[in-house]
Design a protein around this motif. Structure first.
Motif, mmCIF file in Angstrom:
data_model
loop_
_atom_site.group_PDB
_atom_site.id
_atom_site.type_symbol
_atom_site.label_atom_id
_atom_site.label_comp_id
_atom_site.label_asym_id
_atom_site.label_seq_id
_atom_site.Cartn_x
_atom_site.Cartn_y
_atom_site.Cartn_z
ATOM 1 N N ARG A 132 5.911 -23.420 -7.010
ATOM 2 C CA ARG A 132 6.878 -24.352 -6.289
ATOM 3 C C ARG A 132 6.130 -24.883 -5.275
ATOM 4 O O ARG A 132 6.897 -25.640 -4.362
ATOM 5 N N ALA A 133 4.973 -24.486 -4.682
ATOM 6 C CA ALA A 133 4.104 -25.109 -3.617
ATOM 7 C C ALA A 133 2.667 -24.906 -4.205
ATOM 8 O O ALA A 133 2.120 -23.741 -4.863
ATOM 9 N N ASP A 134 1.701 -25.658 -3.408
ATOM 10 C CA ASP A 134 0.124 -25.450 -3.366
ATOM 11 C C ASP A 134 -0.026 -24.434 -2.800
ATOM 12 O O ASP A 134 0.029 -24.450 -1.449
ATOM 13 N N MET A 135 -0.855 -23.477 -3.484
ATOM 14 C CA MET A 135 -1.126 -22.287 -2.747
ATOM 15 C C MET A 135 -2.241 -22.518 -1.709
ATOM 16 O O MET A 135 -2.403 -22.043 -0.640
ATOM 17 N N GLY A 136 -2.921 -23.431 -2.042
ATOM 18 C CA GLY A 136 -4.321 -23.810 -0.849
ATOM 19 C C GLY A 136 -3.302 -24.434 0.479
ATOM 20 O O GLY A 136 -3.807 -24.166 1.487
ATOM 21 N N ALA A 137 -2.519 -25.072 0.226
ATOM 22 C CA ALA A 137 -1.673 -25.686 1.478
ATOM 23 C C ALA A 137 -1.043 -24.715 2.086
ATOM 24 O O ALA A 137 -0.979 -24.560 3.492
ATOM 25 N N VAL A 138 -0.409 -23.588 1.495
ATOM 26 C CA VAL A 138 0.457 -22.639 1.998
ATOM 27 C C VAL A 138 -0.800 -21.679 2.854
ATOM 28 O O VAL A 138 -0.522 -21.488 3.949
#
Length: 147
Positions: A132-138
């Motif tokens: 549900r979200a880009d883990m790199g951005a998280v």
């Protein structure tokens, strides 16, 4: 309906409706899922199938970047079309506010105070945001808050 069944039903539909490009992409997805099952000798869960989808989308985004750098817009467009089909099977992405709320809650719950606690925060967040979200951005957002 499970993700696996949905993919199989969509393969059948694409065959009936003679959607060759879509059929090829869905067969590639099905093959990637089956390959991972054979390699690891397990039956993949919904979360595992989502992880396979994420990996395929990530690979295509990287390919698009490389094709555009190389001046091959035709191949970049093909990869972008594949992403559109693959993203149909990923869960709805989190909004920025939802993601920030989850990050704040995970930091609070884990008692994280510095960068060395980042693993605890990521461990709590990953099951909630995967697909549900880009883990790199998280990861970048967590680093910014713990710095």
């Amino acid at each position: 309906m499970s993700l696996r069944n949905r993919i199989q039903d969509d393969i059948k539909t694409a065959m009936r409706e003679k959607q060759r490009e879509r059929l090829a992409i869905l067969r590639m997805l099905s093959a990637a899922i089956k390959q991972r099952e054979v390699d690891e000798r397990i039956e993949l869960s919904e979360a595992d199938i989502t992880a396979v989808l994420e990996k395929m989308v990530k690979q295509r985004r990287e390919s698009i970047r490389q094709y555009e750098e190389g001046g091959r817009s035709d191949l970049a467009e093909k990869e972008a079309a594949e992403i559109v089909v693959l993203e149909e099977y990923l869960p709805e992405p989190l909004s920025e506010d939802e993601l920030n709320g989850l990050i704040d809650a995970a930091i609070k719950e884990s008692g994280a105070e510095s960068m060395k606690d980042m693993g605890k925060v990521m461990g709590l967040l990953k099951p909630q945001v995967q697909g549900r979200a880009d883990m790199g951005a998280v990861s970048q957002q967590i680093k910014a808050r713990l710095s």
